[in-house]
Design a protein around this motif. Structure first.
Motif, PDB file in Angstrom:
ATOM      1  N   MET A 114       0.844  -1.192   0.000  1.00 32.98           N
ATOM      2  CA  MET A 114       0.000   0.000   0.000  1.00 32.98           C
ATOM      3  C   MET A 114       0.880   1.243   0.000  1.00 32.98           C
ATOM      4  SD  MET A 114      -2.944   1.096   2.718  1.00 32.98           S
ATOM      5  CE  MET A 114      -3.894  -0.354   2.286  1.00 32.98           C
ATOM      6  N   GLU A 115       0.602   2.154  -0.917  1.00 32.94           N
ATOM      7  CA  GLU A 115       1.412   3.354  -1.056  1.00 32.94           C
ATOM      8  C   GLU A 115       1.154   4.330   0.086  1.00 32.94           C
ATOM      9  OE1 GLU A 115       2.161   7.028  -4.215  1.00 32.94           O
ATOM     10  OE2 GLU A 115       0.636   5.497  -4.610  1.00 32.94           O
ATOM     11  N   LYS A 116       2.249   4.839   0.659  1.00 29.57           N
ATOM     12  CA  LYS A 116       2.139   5.874   1.677  1.00 29.57           C
ATOM     13  C   LYS A 116       2.190   7.227   0.994  1.00 29.57           C
ATOM     14  CE  LYS A 116       4.292   3.090   5.289  1.00 29.57           C
ATOM     15  NZ  LYS A 116       4.395   1.880   4.457  1.00 29.57           N
ATOM     16  N   ILE A 117       1.300   8.109   1.357  1.00 26.40           N
ATOM     17  CA  ILE A 117       1.169   9.409   0.726  1.00 26.40           C
ATOM     18  C   ILE A 117       1.577  10.483   1.715  1.00 26.40           C
ATOM     19  CG2 ILE A 117      -0.447  11.035  -0.328  1.00 26.40           C
ATOM     20  CD1 ILE A 117      -2.185   8.530  -1.026  1.00 26.40           C
ATOM     21  N   GLN A 118       2.565  11.309   1.339  1.00 22.90           N
ATOM     22  CA  GLN A 118       2.883  12.486   2.146  1.00 22.90           C
ATOM     23  C   GLN A 118       2.627  13.709   1.284  1.00 22.90           C
ATOM     24  OE1 GLN A 118       6.830  12.860   3.760  1.00 22.90           O
ATOM     25  NE2 GLN A 118       6.405  14.838   4.693  1.00 22.90           N
ATOM     26  N   ASN A 119       1.805  14.591   1.782  1.00 21.31           N
ATOM     27  CA  ASN A 119       1.443  15.739   0.980  1.00 21.31           C
ATOM     28  C   ASN A 119       0.890  16.830   1.890  1.00 21.31           C
ATOM     29  OD1 ASN A 119       0.992  17.340  -1.283  1.00 21.31           O
ATOM     30  ND2 ASN A 119       0.155  15.625  -2.468  1.00 21.31           N
ATOM     31  N   ILE A 120       0.663  17.955   1.286  1.00 23.64           N
ATOM     32  CA  ILE A 120       0.040  19.078   1.975  1.00 23.64           C
ATOM     33  C   ILE A 120      -1.412  19.141   1.527  1.00 23.64           C
ATOM     34  CG2 ILE A 120       0.111  21.548   2.436  1.00 23.64           C
ATOM     35  CD1 ILE A 120       2.587  20.015   3.381  1.00 23.64           C
ATOM     36  N   PHE A 121      -2.324  19.057   2.491  1.00 18.15           N
ATOM     37  CA  PHE A 121      -3.744  19.025   2.182  1.00 18.15           C
ATOM     38  C   PHE A 121      -4.454  20.215   2.832  1.00 18.15           C
ATOM     39  CE2 PHE A 121      -2.376  14.521   2.398  1.00 18.15           C
ATOM     40  CZ  PHE A 121      -2.572  14.184   1.059  1.00 18.15           C
ATOM     41  N   LYS A 122      -5.569  20.609   2.234  1.00 22.31           N
ATOM     42  CA  LYS A 122      -6.332  21.741   2.754  1.00 22.31           C
ATOM     43  C   LYS A 122      -7.406  21.286   3.734  1.00 22.31           C
ATOM     44  CE  LYS A 122      -5.727  25.474  -0.541  1.00 22.31           C
ATOM     45  NZ  LYS A 122      -6.424  26.521  -1.338  1.00 22.31           N
ATOM     46  N   VAL A 123      -7.534  22.049   4.810  1.00 23.19           N
ATOM     47  CA  VAL A 123      -8.562  21.787   5.813  1.00 23.19           C
ATOM     48  C   VAL A 123      -9.920  22.219   5.264  1.00 23.19           C
ATOM     49  CG1 VAL A 123      -9.398  22.404   8.115  1.00 23.19           C
ATOM     50  CG2 VAL A 123      -6.943  22.045   7.724  1.00 23.19           C
ATOM     51  N   ILE A 124     -10.907  21.331   5.374  1.00 20.47           N
ATOM     52  CA  ILE A 124     -12.280  21.632   4.971  1.00 20.47           C
ATOM     53  C   ILE A 124     -13.076  22.172   6.153  1.00 20.47           C
ATOM     54  CG2 ILE A 124     -14.426  20.655   4.050  1.00 20.47           C
ATOM     55  CD1 ILE A 124     -12.129  20.835   2.023  1.00 20.47           C
ATOM     56  N   SER A 125     -12.903  21.539   7.312  1.00 22.81           N
ATOM     57  CA  SER A 125     -13.592  22.008   8.519  1.00 22.81           C
ATOM     58  C   SER A 125     -12.868  21.459   9.744  1.00 22.81           C
ATOM     59  CB  SER A 125     -15.065  21.568   8.534  1.00 22.81           C
ATOM     60  OG  SER A 125     -15.165  20.155   8.577  1.00 22.81           O
ATOM     61  N   ASN A 126     -13.107  22.098  10.885  1.00 15.85           N
ATOM     62  CA  ASN A 126     -12.488  21.686  12.137  1.00 15.85           C
ATOM     63  C   ASN A 126     -13.415  22.153  13.255  1.00 15.85           C
ATOM     64  OD1 ASN A 126     -10.618  20.649  13.942  1.00 15.85           O
ATOM     65  ND2 ASN A 126      -9.281  22.440  13.864  1.00 15.85           N
ATOM     66  N   LYS A 151      -6.608  25.122  13.673  1.00 18.45           N
ATOM     67  CA  LYS A 151      -6.677  25.085  12.215  1.00 18.45           C
ATOM     68  C   LYS A 151      -8.066  25.525  11.740  1.00 18.45           C
ATOM     69  CE  LYS A 151      -2.580  23.346  11.026  1.00 18.45           C
ATOM     70  NZ  LYS A 151      -1.664  23.995  10.064  1.00 18.45           N
ATOM     71  N   LYS A 152      -8.068  26.334  10.681  1.00 15.84           N
ATOM     72  CA  LYS A 152      -9.315  26.846  10.122  1.00 15.84           C
ATOM     73  C   LYS A 152      -9.485  26.348   8.683  1.00 15.84           C
ATOM     74  CE  LYS A 152      -9.882  29.470  13.788  1.00 15.84           C
ATOM     75  NZ  LYS A 152     -10.881  29.126  14.818  1.00 15.84           N
ATOM     76  N   LYS A 153     -10.690  26.480   8.184  1.00 23.52           N
ATOM     77  CA  LYS A 153     -10.955  26.127   6.796  1.00 23.52           C
ATOM     78  C   LYS A 153      -9.995  26.876   5.873  1.00 23.52           C
ATOM     79  CE  LYS A 153     -14.582  26.143   3.273  1.00 23.52           C
ATOM     80  NZ  LYS A 153     -15.997  26.434   2.963  1.00 23.52           N
ATOM     81  N   GLY A 154      -9.362  26.130   4.952  1.00 24.77           N
ATOM     82  CA  GLY A 154      -8.406  26.715   4.028  1.00 24.77           C
ATOM     83  C   GLY A 154      -6.965  26.623   4.480  1.00 24.77           C
ATOM     84  N   ASP A 155      -6.731  26.360   5.789  1.00 26.72           N
ATOM     85  CA  ASP A 155      -5.370  26.128   6.274  1.00 26.72           C
ATOM     86  C   ASP A 155      -4.842  24.815   5.706  1.00 26.72           C
ATOM     87  OD1 ASP A 155      -5.509  28.440   7.729  1.00 26.72           O
ATOM     88  OD2 ASP A 155      -5.780  27.459   9.679  1.00 26.72           O
ATOM     89  N   THR A 156      -3.543  24.606   5.827  1.00 28.66           N
ATOM     90  CA  THR A 156      -2.933  23.398   5.266  1.00 28.66           C
ATOM     91  C   THR A 156      -2.460  22.459   6.375  1.00 28.66           C
ATOM     92  OG1 THR A 156      -0.775  24.505   5.101  1.00 28.66           O
ATOM     93  CG2 THR A 156      -2.218  24.536   3.152  1.00 28.66           C
ATOM     94  N   LEU A 157      -2.375  21.176   6.008  1.00 29.74           N
ATOM     95  CA  LEU A 157      -1.880  20.130   6.896  1.00 29.74           C
ATOM     96  C   LEU A 157      -0.832  19.310   6.164  1.00 29.74           C
ATOM     97  CD1 LEU A 157      -5.014  18.463   8.571  1.00 29.74           C
ATOM     98  CD2 LEU A 157      -3.311  19.898   9.698  1.00 29.74           C
ATOM     99  N   ASP A 158       0.265  19.009   6.840  1.00 31.57           N
ATOM    100  CA  ASP A 158       1.291  18.099   6.326  1.00 31.57           C
ATOM    101  C   ASP A 158       0.977  16.713   6.877  1.00 31.57           C
ATOM    102  OD1 ASP A 158       3.592  16.534   5.937  1.00 31.57           O
ATOM    103  OD2 ASP A 158       4.933  18.255   6.094  1.00 31.57           O
ATOM    104  N   VAL A 159       0.564  15.795   5.996  1.00 35.51           N
ATOM    105  CA  VAL A 159       0.046  14.495   6.419  1.00 35.51           C
ATOM    106  C   VAL A 159       0.824  13.365   5.751  1.00 35.51           C
ATOM    107  CG1 VAL A 159      -1.996  13.005   6.503  1.00 35.51           C
ATOM    108  CG2 VAL A 159      -2.255  15.489   6.678  1.00 35.51           C
ATOM    109  N   LEU A 160       1.143  12.334   6.535  1.00 38.60           N
ATOM    110  CA  LEU A 160       1.754  11.107   6.027  1.00 38.60           C
ATOM    111  C   LEU A 160       0.809   9.950   6.325  1.00 38.60           C
ATOM    112  CD1 LEU A 160       4.183   9.457   4.919  1.00 38.60           C
ATOM    113  CD2 LEU A 160       5.062   9.377   7.261  1.00 38.60           C
ATOM    114  N   GLY A 161       0.522   9.133   5.322  1.00 36.66           N
ATOM    115  CA  GLY A 161      -0.353   7.986   5.550  1.00 36.66           C
ATOM    116  C   GLY A 161      -0.800   7.362   4.240  1.00 36.66           C
ATOM    117  N   PRO A 162      -1.577   6.303   4.271  1.00 39.47           N
ATOM    118  CA  PRO A 162      -2.034   5.637   5.492  1.00 39.47           C
ATOM    119  C   PRO A 162      -0.944   4.757   6.084  1.00 39.47           C
ATOM    120  CG  PRO A 162      -2.896   4.490   3.567  1.00 39.47           C
ATOM    121  CD  PRO A 162      -2.153   5.683   3.051  1.00 39.47           C
ATOM    122  N   LEU A 163      -0.957   4.616   7.405  1.00 35.74           N
ATOM    123  CA  LEU A 163       0.065   3.858   8.110  1.00 35.74           C
ATOM    124  C   LEU A 163      -0.580   2.756   8.948  1.00 35.74           C
ATOM    125  CD1 LEU A 163       2.219   6.868   9.369  1.00 35.74           C
ATOM    126  CD2 LEU A 163       2.709   5.392   7.413  1.00 35.74           C
ATOM    127  N   GLY A 164       0.197   1.702   9.200  1.00 35.99           N
ATOM    128  CA  GLY A 164      -0.230   0.651  10.108  1.00 35.99           C
ATOM    129  C   GLY A 164      -1.036  -0.452   9.461  1.00 35.99           C
TER     130      GLY A 164
END
Length: 258
Positions: free
Chosen positions: A1-13, A83-96
Motif C-alpha cells: 500500500m502506497e504511503k502518501i505524504q502531501n500538503i492538504f487543505k482543511v475543509i472544517s475543524n 486550524k481553520k478552513k483553508g489552512d494546510t496540513l502536512d500528512v503522512l499515511g495511510p500507516l499501520g
C-alpha cells in the motif's frame, strides 16, 4: 500500500461535544487508499521546530474527504484545534495494519470503544454496513461532555449503547456494564475494541470467558510512525511488537494489556 505524504487543505475543524473534535481535510488519494484501523501522521507545528514529532490520528472516516477525531491533550493537538478552513496540513499515511474483516457467517459485530477509542469505529462501520450482520456499538465515556450524537453510526444501522461513569448519559458505570448486549455465540460473534488499556483488558477477559474472537486497536505514543524507533512497542504473546508498524490492529487474544 502506497504511503502518501502531501500538503492538504482543511475543509472544517469543529467540536462535536465539549471534549472531542473532528477535523476534515481534502485528500482524495489518501481517502481511496486508507482502510479501517489505519492512521495518519500529522505535523502540527507551524515552524518546523515545536512540537518536533508528528502526531498519530486514527482515520475516523474516508469518503469524499478524510476525517480524524481527536481530543486536545497537549501542545500538538492544541495547535491542531486552531486550524481553520483553508489552512494546510502536512500528512503522512495511510500507516499501520488495518482491521481484518469478520469471518464469513458472523451474525453480530460488537464494537467496544472508550473515549477517544471511538476514532477508528466509524470508518469500520462504513465497511461493515455492507455485510449481512447486526452492528452494535458499546461506548463508554466519563460524563456527558464525552458523548456526542453519533448520528453517522445510527445512519449505518449501528445500534448504539452508551455508558458514562457518572450516569449523566445512558447507563451508569464503565462500558463493561453493557457487555450483556453481546450474544455469547462464539461461532457468530466478532468483537472490535479500542480505548484505554483497562477497558480493552476487560473486553479481552470477557472474550476469553465466552470463547469469542476479535481484534484490538492499540494506542501508544509514537515518534516515527514507521516501526524504526521502537518507542511504541507493546508486549504480546509473540514478544514485543510496535503499534505503528505491526499494529495498530492486533488479535484480541495476543495483546498483554498492563
Amino acid at each position: 500500500m502506497e504511503k502518501i505524504q502531501n500538503i492538504f487543505k482543511v475543509i472544517s475543524n469543529e467540536k462535536l461535544c465539549p471534549q472531542y473534535w473532528r477535523l476534515v481535510f481534502d485528500a482524495p488519494d489518501l481517502a481511496a487508499e486508507v482502510q479501517a484501523g489505519q492512521f495518519v501522521h500529522i505535523r502540527t507545528d507551524e515552524n518546523g521546530l515545536q512540537p518536533f514529532f508528528r502526531r498519530p490520528f486514527s482515520v475516523y472516516r474516508a469518503q469524499k474527504y478524510v476525517e480524524i477525531f481527536y481530543d486536545v491533550v497537549g501542545p500538538g493537538t492544541k495547535l491542531l484545534s486552531l486550524k481553520k478552513k483553508g489552512d494546510t496540513l502536512d500528512v503522512l499515511g495511510p500507516l499501520g495494519v488495518p482491521f481484518r474483516l469478520p469471518p464469513e457467517g458472523t451474525k453480530q459485530v460488537i464494537m467496544v470503544a472508550g473515549g477517544i477509542g471511538i476514532a477508528p469505529m466509524l470508518i469500520l462501520s462504513d465497511v461493515l454496513k455492507k455485510k449481512k450482520c447486526n452492528l452494535v456499538l458499546l461506548y463508554g465515556g466519563r460524563n456527558r461532555g464525552h458523548v456526542y450524537p453519533m448520528k453517522e453510526f445510527k445512519d449505518n444501522g449501528v445500534k448504539v449503547h452508551i455508558a458514562t461513569d457518572d450516569g449523566s448519559v445512558g447507563t451508569k458505570g464503565r462500558v463493561s456494564v453493557l457487555f450483556d448486549k453481546i450474544d455469547k455465540d462464539p461461532e457468530h460473534i466478532f468483537i472490535y475494541t479500542c480505548g484505554p488499556n483497562p477497558m480493552m483488558k476487560a473486553v479481552q477477559s470477557f472474550a476469553v470467558q465466552h470463547g469469542l474472537s476479535g481484534q484490538a486497536a492499540c494506542e501508544e505514543i509514537m515518534a516515527c510512525g514507521l516501526g524504526a524507533c521502537l518507542g511504541c512497542s507493546i508486549e504480546t504473546t509473540d514478544g514485543f511488537k510496535t503499534v505503528c508498524y505491526d499494529g495498530p490492529a492486533f488479535e484480541l487474544d495476543e495483546v498483554k494489556f498492563h
